[in-house]
Each structure stands twice: as structure tokens, then as C-alpha cells.
Design a protein around this motif. Structure first.
Motif, PDB file in Angstrom:
ATOM      1  N   VAL A  48       0.871  -1.179   0.000  1.00  0.00           N
ATOM      2  CA  VAL A  48       0.000   0.000   0.000  1.00  0.00           C
ATOM      3  C   VAL A  48       0.907   1.227   0.000  1.00  0.00           C
ATOM      4  N   PRO A  49       0.851   2.048  -1.065  1.00  0.00           N
ATOM      5  CA  PRO A  49       1.769   3.192  -1.162  1.00  0.00           C
ATOM      6  C   PRO A  49       1.400   4.301  -0.179  1.00  0.00           C
ATOM      7  N   THR A  50       1.904   4.167   1.048  1.00  0.00           N
ATOM      8  CA  THR A  50       1.564   5.137   2.094  1.00  0.00           C
ATOM      9  C   THR A  50       2.613   6.234   2.256  1.00  0.00           C
ATOM     10  N   SER A  51       3.878   5.911   2.026  1.00  0.00           N
ATOM     11  CA  SER A  51       4.924   6.923   2.214  1.00  0.00           C
ATOM     12  C   SER A  51       5.005   7.821   0.984  1.00  0.00           C
ATOM     13  N   PRO A  52       5.495   9.036   1.144  1.00  0.00           N
ATOM     14  CA  PRO A  52       5.631   9.949  -0.004  1.00  0.00           C
ATOM     15  C   PRO A  52       6.453   9.366  -1.141  1.00  0.00           C
ATOM     16  N   ILE A  53       7.543   8.638  -0.836  1.00  0.00           N
ATOM     17  CA  ILE A  53       8.385   8.093  -1.906  1.00  0.00           C
ATOM     18  C   ILE A  53       7.635   7.006  -2.668  1.00  0.00           C
ATOM     19  N   GLN A  54       6.853   6.181  -1.956  1.00  0.00           N
ATOM     20  CA  GLN A  54       6.064   5.148  -2.640  1.00  0.00           C
ATOM     21  C   GLN A  54       5.020   5.785  -3.553  1.00  0.00           C
ATOM     22  N   ARG A  55       4.313   6.774  -3.019  1.00  0.00           N
ATOM     23  CA  ARG A  55       3.274   7.440  -3.821  1.00  0.00           C
ATOM     24  C   ARG A  55       3.885   8.123  -5.041  1.00  0.00           C
ATOM     25  N   PHE A  56       5.039   8.738  -4.858  1.00  0.00           N
ATOM     26  CA  PHE A  56       5.688   9.440  -5.969  1.00  0.00           C
ATOM     27  C   PHE A  56       6.108   8.454  -7.052  1.00  0.00           C
ATOM     28  N   ARG A  57       6.619   7.293  -6.647  1.00  0.00           N
ATOM     29  CA  ARG A  57       7.036   6.285  -7.623  1.00  0.00           C
ATOM     30  C   ARG A  57       5.846   5.787  -8.444  1.00  0.00           C
ATOM     31  N   TYR A  58       4.722   5.550  -7.768  1.00  0.00           N
ATOM     32  CA  TYR A  58       3.535   5.101  -8.490  1.00  0.00           C
ATOM     33  C   TYR A  58       3.049   6.181  -9.454  1.00  0.00           C
ATOM     34  N   GLU A  59       3.027   7.427  -9.008  1.00  0.00           N
ATOM     35  CA  GLU A  59       2.577   8.522  -9.871  1.00  0.00           C
ATOM     36  C   GLU A  59       3.506   8.696 -11.060  1.00  0.00           C
ATOM     37  N   LYS A  60       4.793   8.530 -10.827  1.00  0.00           N
ATOM     38  CA  LYS A  60       5.768   8.679 -11.910  1.00  0.00           C
ATOM     39  C   LYS A  60       5.531   7.624 -12.995  1.00  0.00           C
ATOM     40  N   LEU A  61       5.279   6.397 -12.572  1.00  0.00           N
ATOM     41  CA  LEU A  61       5.022   5.320 -13.533  1.00  0.00           C
ATOM     42  C   LEU A  61       3.767   5.607 -14.350  1.00  0.00           C
ATOM     43  N   LYS A  62       2.733   6.097 -13.673  1.00  0.00           N
ATOM     44  CA  LYS A  62       1.489   6.410 -14.382  1.00  0.00           C
ATOM     45  C   LYS A  62       1.713   7.498 -15.426  1.00  0.00           C
ATOM     46  N   LYS A  63       2.489   8.521 -15.064  1.00  0.00           N
ATOM     47  CA  LYS A  63       2.769   9.617 -15.998  1.00  0.00           C
ATOM     48  C   LYS A  63       3.576   9.132 -17.205  1.00  0.00           C
ATOM     49  N   GLU A  64       4.373   8.102 -16.989  1.00  0.00           N
ATOM     50  CA  GLU A  64       5.174   7.550 -18.086  1.00  0.00           C
ATOM     51  C   GLU A  64       4.378   6.560 -18.938  1.00  0.00           C
ATOM     52  N   GLY A  65       3.094   6.399 -18.606  1.00  0.00           N
ATOM     53  CA  GLY A  65       2.252   5.495 -19.373  1.00  0.00           C
ATOM     54  C   GLY A  65       2.410   4.045 -18.993  1.00  0.00           C
ATOM     55  N   VAL A  66       3.002   3.784 -17.831  1.00  0.00           N
ATOM     56  CA  VAL A  66       3.223   2.418 -17.357  1.00  0.00           C
ATOM     57  C   VAL A  66       2.099   2.034 -16.401  1.00  0.00           C
ATOM     58  N   ASN A  67       1.601   0.820 -16.520  1.00  0.00           N
ATOM     59  CA  ASN A  67       0.596   0.324 -15.586  1.00  0.00           C
ATOM     60  C   ASN A  67       1.299  -0.011 -14.273  1.00  0.00           C
ATOM     61  N   ALA A  68       1.180   0.890 -13.311  1.00  0.00           N
ATOM     62  CA  ALA A  68       1.932   0.759 -12.059  1.00  0.00           C
ATOM     63  C   ALA A  68       1.566  -0.512 -11.304  1.00  0.00           C
ATOM     64  N   PHE A  69       0.317  -0.941 -11.428  1.00  0.00           N
ATOM     65  CA  PHE A  69      -0.090  -2.147 -10.713  1.00  0.00           C
ATOM     66  C   PHE A  69       0.598  -3.377 -11.293  1.00  0.00           C
ATOM     67  N   TYR A  70       0.487  -3.567 -12.602  1.00  0.00           N
ATOM     68  CA  TYR A  70       1.027  -4.770 -13.234  1.00  0.00           C
ATOM     69  C   TYR A  70       2.556  -4.777 -13.303  1.00  0.00           C
ATOM     70  N   GLU A  71       3.145  -3.593 -13.472  1.00  0.00           N
ATOM     71  CA  GLU A  71       4.593  -3.541 -13.676  1.00  0.00           C
ATOM     72  C   GLU A  71       5.388  -3.329 -12.382  1.00  0.00           C
ATOM     73  N   TYR A  72       4.722  -2.923 -11.313  1.00  0.00           N
ATOM     74  CA  TYR A  72       5.464  -2.626 -10.075  1.00  0.00           C
ATOM     75  C   TYR A  72       4.828  -3.292  -8.853  1.00  0.00           C
ATOM     76  N   SER A  73       3.548  -3.006  -8.605  1.00  0.00           N
ATOM     77  CA  SER A  73       2.897  -3.530  -7.406  1.00  0.00           C
ATOM     78  C   SER A  73       2.758  -5.045  -7.437  1.00  0.00           C
ATOM     79  N   LEU A  74       2.312  -5.599  -8.567  1.00  0.00           N
ATOM     80  CA  LEU A  74       2.111  -7.045  -8.678  1.00  0.00           C
ATOM     81  C   LEU A  74       3.412  -7.836  -8.530  1.00  0.00           C
TER      82      LEU A  74
END
Length: 736
Positions: A640-666
Motif C-alpha cells: 500500500v503506497p503510504t509513504s511519499p516516496i512510494q506514492r511518488f514512484r507510483y505517480e511517476k510510472l502512471k505519468k510515463e504510461g506504465v501500468n503501475a499495478f502490473y509492472e510494479y505492485s504485482l
């Protein structure tokens, strides 16, 4: 091996039989000169082969390699100890008492040997039971001996670091001679000069009660100066150790009477220079990699990261630049602290500087006040990104307070002999570094980092890299010939793509080893597919009922059960629901947090226990036999992306057009699940059941990634009504 082509002319120009001095480089034999000196590496040219064998026997103590050639054929008559190859060492290992032949262990060793030889980076998944420690130590030793280069072995924990140094390395030394040393960070060593300075200047008031007398006694008796040795004997506030720890910034170097003589730190550093193998830890390797002219580790060419699945977390922590307001206050107290009747600190014995002393007291009081005001309304250990209201003003006030002390301290330092203010200068440099970190929060334009604060030790300021690829490559991968990442869990669905992306290793050589354990016959993975989903309110109730069924199934034999959660909230809810029932079935029930983890694990190992745990118990624990026969995964371990660095990493992936769930969280959840399940089968004789209570492994499309990643296991899909009978049937079948 073969004789270098240019060397044949030297051989043919002589009349055999004769003896030549040679040099061995990799697989080539370079003929140097004809010799009568019987020592080192030699070639026996012409004559009787049996004469060469007799010669080798007579001079075995003084010669290394001995080759025999008749001009057409080449034969190795004798080898030096360090010329043993991987296969020869493993023949000796496998023939030792208590050891069995492990083909995968040998394959891993050969793979690493090839990586070192070809100066390649590598990624290896070595499941539990493959014997990965010896598998990487053997090629590391051989490479170090053959090339006179150091190889560093890095572990995630000090426990494994000590295990390697005290168990595996002494075992391996039975078969090949080499020098190994263990390395800890510099602050793990006592500084003799600081202890003597505090005692001679009467600064014992910085310590509470008997604390300084403990340090003084330790100083007189210890031969290592190690922090771990001190705290195994004495119980004091750990922050007091920092007053006497060795430090780069406060080192007096040649002006210290102990420098390079009997200094604990420099004695260790000297031993590291003479070692073949250095056993370190991720913290030290990563922090040492960014230092210039203050490195602890000597120059080395090859590195093995054991427990490498933690490398992203480790690198994130160690490449984060942090400071706390409590650290600022501690440093000000180190400089000067005024009591009702006494004064203490590094400046206490200096006369004529009342203005500086008063300034330090004033600024400390002011900092305490502005910190208290800023923290009003903060939750416990709350972490907040840069945009928090009032942060800029707070950082500016804090920087101004520190700046006033730094400026006055600088004027004081300029007028003094450097030999009498070594520690004061060290504090000055630390305060300067802290101000630089805080001022980064005022002017920030670095898109590769995240600035965030948290309520921890007052206010903690953090500057964290968005990803660790760049620092890992800049400081390690691009500088070293070969870096090997090895762990029991690095692949997702037989692919290393996720790990490669995390560390920035596109061209690494990869190998997935097969476990020596028979998972198909000795274990079963039960997935219960009719419980509510974790998001539903009824899920906790379903989990509690499932655990009751497990307790009933094991009531007769009292096999141990490890129940793994992803949150303390759920852990506590379920624990309160089932504790009485589980105890009524004759089990002890333990909960993480009630005891320290070491004591908790010791009690669990006695058997007949249910242990409810989270976080650290998903990995690193080793309990063999019936004491741990069932592992329960209550919920798929998605981060669960609770810390600022985790949230920022997920947002960065989304902005790059990457599915953050499938490519990082899963992928992270898959690796975490493999770690948790890996707690069960710890030896070839272990048998056990793994129970997953999260239906999503079958009900969601992404569940196939979990299933594919656990293809080595016997997976059964069952209903909740079948939990008890499935477990009973499995263990009954093992008896019959």
C-alpha cells in the motif's frame, strides 16, 4: 592449459631435459627463463615423466605449478593449493560428513565463476536448499586467489554476515587456504581518543548514571572495540555511544596518539587490506560506495549481494539523505550544555567564549520551541510530502538558528590550534551538512528526488531518489567488474524483468536454480476460494474461522503454525477473535509486538504454537521440523503506497504510461508471497502445508502471475469446509 606460442622457441632452443621458470596467466603458460632454482611455478622439459613426478614429490613444499612437456604433449604434474578449480573443491565438500551432492549448488558456482572471469554482472535465483552461501564463496575465493583481487560478499543482515564468517568460511578453509575478514561501518568501533578526552576534560556529565564508567571499563578490556560487544555487556541509551564512536569527520588522523597504531578502526582497516574475501553488509557497501577518500572497504573488483531481493529497499534507505531536529539538539548539547550548577560539553573548559556558549543555549531553546509549534496536529510517525503548509517557514527558521551557531563556531575554530578542537570541528562539519539538507527544502529543483518529512525524532527531513537505478549504476555497477545479485526470490513467473528494471541491469546474465527440496511430495499449497475478498468487512471473520479449522486439524499432534498478515490492524482483530479457541485446543498463541522478535522466535521454536506476525517475519526466519508445519497467508501482500516516496514512484510510472499495478505492485507482491511461503520447507526432511486465504489468486486475472511463479508447488483449490480435512489428510499420508 597450453604453452604460449611465443614460448615454444625458448623450449626448442634448449637441450632437454631442463627446468624452466614459468608464469601462469589464466589458461596460458608463459615460459620465462631456464633455471636451477627450485621454487615457484616450473616446467620440466623433456626427459622421463616419472622423474618429473618424483621431482614434484621431493619439492612439494616449495613449488607451485609443475608442468611436464616432451615438446608435443603437456601434462600438469602438480598444482598449488590456490590452483584448485571449482569442481575439485566441491568434490571435497560433497565428501564431507553431513554433506550431500547438490548439482544445483555446483551449477551456481560454475555460473558465478564464469561471470567473474568474463567481468559480467549476474542475477541468480537460488531457492532454499541449494546451498547458495558455499556456491558463491567457492568461486569468490578462487577468483581472489588467482587474480590477487579482493571479492566482497554483502548480506542484508548482520546475522547472516556473522553466520558466513563464523560458520561457512571456517568450513571452506578446510579445503582451500584464504584470508577472510568481516567489515562493519566505522561508527561500530570505539574511538580511544574520544574516551580519553572526555575523561581528562571532565566531560562525564554528558553521560547518565554509570554510563561513562561502563564505557571506560569496556575501553580497558575490549580487544575489538565493537559496539555489538559493548551492548552485549551493558545496557545504556544507544545515543550515548555516538559520543565515543569512531567517525570520519572527528578523526584526528596523524595528530591522534592511536592513529594507525592501536586504533580499533584502523587495525580492522589494515586487516581488510590483506584479505582475499571481505564479508560486509548492504548498509556498509552502499554507504561506502558514495564516499570519497573516506572509504572503509579497500579497492575490490567483484561483489556478491546475497539476500538481493531487498536491494531496492536497502538502496532507497542508504541513498536517502536525512537529518532530524533531535540530531541537531544532540549536537548542540555536545558543544555546550548548562545545568543549574554545572556545565558540560566540548566547549565547557574554554574560557572567554561566554557569548558563544550563551548563543548555543539560546538557539537550542528556540529550536525546541519552533519544533513543538510545527508538530502540533501531526499524527504519530506521520510522513508528509514537501507541500505541507508551513514547512518552508519552519525550514527557514531552523536554518537560521543553525547558521548563527555555525558562523560563531567558525570564528572560534579559526583562532585555535586544530589539535585541541578536533571533536569541535567534527560537530561544526556535521551541523554544516545538516543545514545544507534543510536548505534543500527551501530551493528544490531536482526531479530525480523526493523531499519529505516525518514525525520521528522530532522532525525528520528526507531527500530520497525516485528510483535507485542511477545511484546503483553510478556508484557500483559501472565501477566494478562483476556484481552478482543472488536470492531465493528474484524471479516473477520465471522472468527477471522486474528485478532488472529496479536495479537498472539490462544486460545481466541470469540463472534460475532448481530447489533440492521435493515440494511436490513434501508440501501442498491450499488456496481457499470461497471466502470474502479482503476488501469486505466479513473477511476478518472468515480468516478467524479458517484458523479455528486449522487448529482443529492439528489438535492431535500440535504442529506449529505461522500466520502472516499484511497489517497490525487485521492481525490484532483476528488474534482477539481466535486466541481463546486456539488455546482451548492446547496450543500456545504468540503475537508479534508482545515480545521482542528474538524472544518470540525462540518461544515459537519450542513447538506447539500459533504465531501471528507481520512485516519482518515474512522473511529471514528459519524454523525446521514440526515447530513450523503450516504457513498461513491471510492476504496477498500487495504494497500500500503510504509513504511519499512510494506514492511518488507510483505517480511517476502512471505519468510515463506504465501500468503501475502490473509492472510494479504485482511483481513486488509475488516476490513477497514467495518469501512468506519460503518459511515452511527449510530442510529435505520437512513436510508442511501452506494455506492462502485470499481468493483473488484464482478470482482475479492477475492471479495467474502468482500461480505461474509457484509452478514448482502442488497447488490445490479448496472450499473453506475442506480446510480441516485437507490438512489432516496431508499429514496422515506422510505417516503412512
Amino acid at each position: 592449459m597450453k604453452i604460449d606460442e611465443d614460448s615454444f622457441e625458448k623450449l626448442l632452443a634448449e637441450h632437454p631435459p631442463c627446468l624452466f621458470e614459468v608464469k601462469v596467466i589464466d589458461d596460458r603458460i608463459i615460459v620465462l627463463d631456464k633455471t636451477q632454482q627450485v621454487e615457484g611455478d616450473l616446467l620440466f622439459f623433456g626427459g622421463d615423466r616419472f622423474e618429473a613426478i618424483e621431482f614434484a614429490f621431493d619439492y612439494q613444499d616449495v613449488i607451485g605449478w609443475l608442468f611436464f612437456s616432451d615438446g608435443e604433449n603437456l601434462e600438469i604434474i602438480a598444482k598449488p593449493d590456490n590452483a584448485l578449480d571449482t569442481d575439485e573443491i566441491f568434490k571435497k565438500v560433497f565428501s564431507s560428513d553431513g554433506f550431500e551432492t547438490r548439482e544445483e549448488q555446483l551449477k551456481i558456482a560454475r555460473f558465478i565463476e564464469k561471470l567473474f572471469k568474463e567481468a559480467r554482472h549476474g542475477i541468480i535465483e537460488a531457492p532454499t536448499g541449494t546451498g547458495k552461501s558455499i556456491a558463491y564463496l567457492v568461486p569468490a575465493v578462487l577468483h581472489a586467489k588467482r587474480h590477487s583481487e579482493k571479492v566482497v560478499i554483502s548480506t542484508n543482515t548482520k546475522n547472516l554476515q556473522l553466520q558466513l564468517f563464523n560458520k561457512e568460511i571456517p568450513f571452506l578453509k578446510r579445503f582451500v587456504e584464504f584470508k577472510a575478514e568481516i567489515a562493519f561501518g566505522r561508527n561500530n568501533y570505539l574511538c580511544k581518543r574520544k574516551v580519553e578526552s572526555i575523561f581528562s576534560k571532565g566531560d562525564m556529565l554528558l553521560f547518565d548514571g554509570d554510563s561513562f564508567s561502563y564505557i571506560k571499563d569496556f575501553y580497558k578490556t575490549t580487544t575489538t572495540g565493537l559496539k555489538s560487544e559493548f551492548f552485549s555487556q551493558y545496557n545504556i541509551d544507544e545515543s550515548l555511544w555516538r559520543l565515543v564512536e569512531s567517525s570520519t569527520l572527528s578523526c584526528a588522523h596523524s595528530k591522534c596518539p592511536h592513529y594507525k597504531k592501536d586504533c580499533f578502526f584502523y587495525k580492522v582497516k589494515d586487516r581488510l587490506e590483506r584479505a582475499d574475501i571481505i564479508v560486509s553488509n548492504h548498509h556498509l557497501v552502499l554507504s561506502d560506495s558514495v564516499l570519497e577518500h573516506a572509504e572503509i572497504l579497500p579497492e575490490y573488483s567483484c561483489l556478491v549481494f546475497d539476500e538481493a531481493h531487498n536491494i531496492e529497499k536497502n538502496a532507497t534507505n542508504y541513498y536517502t539523505n536525512s537529518t532530524t531536529t533531535s540530531e541537531i539538539l544532540r549536537l548542540l548539547d555536545m558543544l555546550y550544555k548548562k545545568g543549574l550548577k554545572t556545565e558540560s560539553g566540548l566547549l565547557a573548559n574554554f574560557d572567554g567564549i561566554e557569548e558563544l556558549k550563551n548563543l548555543i543555549v539560546e538557539q537550542k531553546n528556540l529550536i525546541e520551541s519552533i519544533v513543538e509549534t510545527f508538530l502540533k496536529g501531526f499524527k504519530k510517525r506521520e510522513a508528509i510530502a514537501l507541500e505541507v503548509e508551513g514547512l518552508t517557514d519552519f525550514a527557514k527558521e531552523l536554518s537560521n538558528c543553525i547558521g548563527k551557531v555555525i558562523n560563531s563556531l567558525n570564528n572560534f575554530i579559526k583562532d585555535r590550534d586544530s589539535s585541541e578542537i578536533v571533536d569541535i570541528k567534527g560537530v561544526f562539519l556535521l551541523l554544516s551538512n545538516i543545514r545544507d539538507i534543510i536548505e534543500s527544502f527551501l530551493v528544490f529543483d531536482n526531479r530525480d528526488a523526493v523531499l519529505w518529512i516525518e514525525k520521528s525524532g522530532g522532525v525528520k527531513f528526507n531527500i530520497t531518489p525516485v528510483d535507485v537505478k542511477k545511484p546503483l549504476n553510478d556508484f557500483l555497477l559501472d565501477k566494478l567488474n562483476s556484481v552478482v545479485f543472488i536470492s531465493a526470490t528474484l524471479s516473477v513467473a520465471d522472468s527477471f524483468d522486474f528485478f532488472k528494471n529496479v536495479v537498472g541491469l539490462d544486460n545481466a546474465d541470469c540463472y534460475i536454480a532448481h530447489s533440492n527440496f521435493n515440494y511436490q511430495d513434501n508440501s501442498v499449497l491450499l488456496v481457499v476460494d470461497d471466502l470474502h475478498e479482503p476488501k469486505d468487512e466479513e473477511f476478518d471473520i472468515d480468516v478467524a474461522e479458517a484458523l479455528k479449522d486449522i487448529a482443529k486439524a492439528l489438535e492431535t499432534n500440535k504442529r506449529g503454525v505461522l500466520v502472516l498478515f499484511t497489517s497490525y490492524r487485521m492481525l490484532n482483530n483476528v488474534f482477539e477473535s481466535v486466541a481463546d479457541f486456539i488455546q482451548s485446543k492446547g496450543f500456545d498463541i504468540l503475537r508479534q509486538g508482545e515480545l521482542d522478535n528474538f524472544e518470540l522466535l525462540n518461544r515459537f521454536k519450542k513447538g506447539g504454537c500459533f504465531l501471528f506476525a507481520t512485516n519482518s517475519f515474512w522473511e529471514g526466519i528459519d524454523v525446521k521440523g514440526d515447530a513450523l508445519s503450516v504457513v498461513v497467508i491471510t492476504k496477498l501482500p500487495f504494497e500500500v503506497p503510504t509513504s511519499p516516496i512510494q506514492r511518488f514512484r507510483y505517480e511517476k510510472l502512471k505519468k510515463e504510461g506504465v501500468n503501475a499495478f502490473y509492472e510494479y505492485s504485482l511483481p513486488k507482491a509475488v516476490l513477497r508471497l514467495k518469501q512468506g511461503l519460503g518459511r515452511l520447507i527449510r530442510s529435505k526432511d520437512d513436510r508442511g502445508v501452506m494455506v492462502v486465504l485470499d481468493r483473488r489468486i484464482f478470482s482475479k486475472s492477475y492471479g495467474r502471475v502468482f500461480v505461474e511463479s509457484l509452478s514448482y508447488m502442488n497447488i490445490k483449490r479448496i472450499k473453506s469446509s475442506e480446510i480441516e480435512s485437507s490438512i489432516v489428510d496431508f499429514f496422515d499420508s506422510s505417516v503412512s
